[in-house]
Design a protein around this motif. Structure first.
Motif, short mmCIF file in Angstrom:
data_model
loop_
_atom_site.label_atom_id
_atom_site.label_comp_id
_atom_site.label_asym_id
_atom_site.label_seq_id
_atom_site.Cartn_x
_atom_site.Cartn_y
_atom_site.Cartn_z
N GLN A 1 0.57 -1.27 -0.18
CA GLN A 1 -0.26 -0.28 -0.65
C GLN A 1 0.92 1.21 0.24
OE1 GLN A 1 -2.49 1.32 -0.75
NE2 GLN A 1 -4.03 -0.18 0.12
N VAL A 2 0.61 2.38 0.32
CA VAL A 2 1.17 3.36 0.31
C VAL A 2 1.18 4.20 1.31
CG1 VAL A 2 0.65 6.05 -0.26
CG2 VAL A 2 -0.12 4.13 -2.13
N GLN A 3 2.52 4.74 2.35
CA GLN A 3 2.68 5.74 3.15
C GLN A 3 2.99 6.67 3.08
OE1 GLN A 3 4.36 1.78 2.90
NE2 GLN A 3 2.46 1.46 3.57
N VAL A 4 1.95 7.50 3.53
CA VAL A 4 2.33 9.04 3.49
C VAL A 4 3.22 9.63 5.34
CG1 VAL A 4 2.07 11.59 3.17
CG2 VAL A 4 1.24 9.34 2.46
N VAL A 5 4.31 9.96 5.69
CA VAL A 5 4.71 10.99 7.05
C VAL A 5 4.76 12.20 6.93
CG1 VAL A 5 6.16 10.00 8.84
CG2 VAL A 5 5.26 8.01 7.19
N GLU A 6 4.47 12.69 7.78
CA GLU A 6 5.27 13.84 7.57
C GLU A 6 5.63 13.85 8.75
OE1 GLU A 6 0.23 14.28 6.60
OE2 GLU A 6 2.03 12.86 8.14
N SER A 7 6.82 15.05 9.15
CA SER A 7 7.44 15.14 9.68
C SER A 7 7.62 17.31 9.79
CB SER A 7 8.51 14.58 10.42
OG SER A 7 10.00 14.80 9.01
N GLY A 8 7.89 17.62 10.89
CA GLY A 8 8.66 19.32 10.89
C GLY A 8 7.47 19.93 11.58
N GLY A 9 6.81 19.81 12.63
CA GLY A 9 5.85 20.47 12.75
C GLY A 9 6.44 21.22 14.03
N GLY A 10 6.40 21.87 14.61
CA GLY A 10 6.66 22.34 16.37
C GLY A 10 5.76 23.26 16.54
N LEU A 11 6.36 24.31 17.29
CA LEU A 11 6.46 25.51 18.37
C LEU A 11 7.56 26.06 17.90
CD1 LEU A 11 4.30 27.73 20.02
CD2 LEU A 11 5.35 26.02 22.35
N VAL A 12 6.57 27.21 17.49
CA VAL A 12 6.87 29.14 17.00
C VAL A 12 7.00 29.87 17.19
CG1 VAL A 12 8.75 27.27 15.16
CG2 VAL A 12 6.65 28.27 14.61
N GLN A 13 7.41 31.07 17.73
CA GLN A 13 7.05 32.70 17.48
C GLN A 13 7.07 33.45 16.33
OE1 GLN A 13 10.00 34.37 19.82
NE2 GLN A 13 8.68 33.89 21.93
N GLY B 1 6.85 35.18 12.99
CA GLY B 1 7.93 35.88 12.18
C GLY B 1 9.30 34.51 11.87
N GLY B 2 8.83 33.38 12.94
CA GLY B 2 9.37 31.87 12.30
C GLY B 2 9.35 31.39 12.09
N SER B 3 10.55 30.17 11.50
CA SER B 3 9.74 29.27 10.21
C SER B 3 9.96 27.91 10.90
CB SER B 3 11.73 29.60 9.70
OG SER B 3 11.13 31.28 9.38
N LEU B 4 9.88 27.25 9.85
CA LEU B 4 9.37 25.84 9.97
C LEU B 4 10.28 25.31 9.15
CD1 LEU B 4 6.86 24.87 12.84
CD2 LEU B 4 9.66 24.73 13.25
N ARG B 5 10.48 23.41 8.75
CA ARG B 5 9.86 23.40 7.66
C ARG B 5 9.97 21.92 7.71
NH1 ARG B 5 14.76 19.63 4.03
NH2 ARG B 5 14.36 20.73 2.29
N LEU B 6 8.70 21.55 7.07
CA LEU B 6 7.80 20.21 7.11
C LEU B 6 8.43 19.44 5.97
CD1 LEU B 6 4.09 21.43 7.34
CD2 LEU B 6 6.13 21.59 9.19
#
Length: 118
Positions: free
Chosen positions: A1-13, A15-20
């Motif tokens: 089958q197919v698997q889809v996995v996300e990562s990179g979320g979090g808590l930021v202030q 103006g900040g940055s995240l990369r998913l």
């Protein structure tokens, strides 16, 4: 089958940055459009950004210029670089992959929480 996995979320202030990151694996022949959607509490899930197999992108108006979507076809991954984050970006972010199977079949990841504090 197919698997889809996300990562990179979090808590930021604000103006900040995240990369998913989103990785698709399994029986992903016919992999087509990949993208990110988000859902805030008591809100409908909305498209954030998508990218086709040919590299065409589509962005939610409110994230244009702040978010950038990229795709690594060799790894079957997509990345969402999120800059200048705002509290209204707070949501669960879901990766969706589309497979061409006599029409499109879609698979969703479990989601990753993004919280932007003011």
């Amino acid at each position: 089958q197919v698997q889809v996995v996300e990562s990179g979320g979090g808590l930021v202030q604000a103006g900040g940055s995240l990369r998913l990151s989103c990785a698709a694996s399994g029986s992903i022949f016919g992999l087509d459009t990949m993208g990110w959607y988000r859902q805030a509490p008591d809100k409908e899930r909305e498209l954030v950004a998508t990218i086709t197999s040919s590299g065409s992108t589509n962005y939610l108006d409110s994230v244009k210029g702040r978010f950038a979507l990229s795709r690594d076809s060799t790894k079957n991954m997509v990345y969402l670089q999120m800059n200048s984050l705002r509290p209204e970006d707070t949501a669960v972010y879901y990766c969706r992959v589309g497979l061409r199977r006599l029409g499109m079949v879609y698979y969703w990841g479990q989601g990753t929480q993004v919280t932007v504090s003011s």
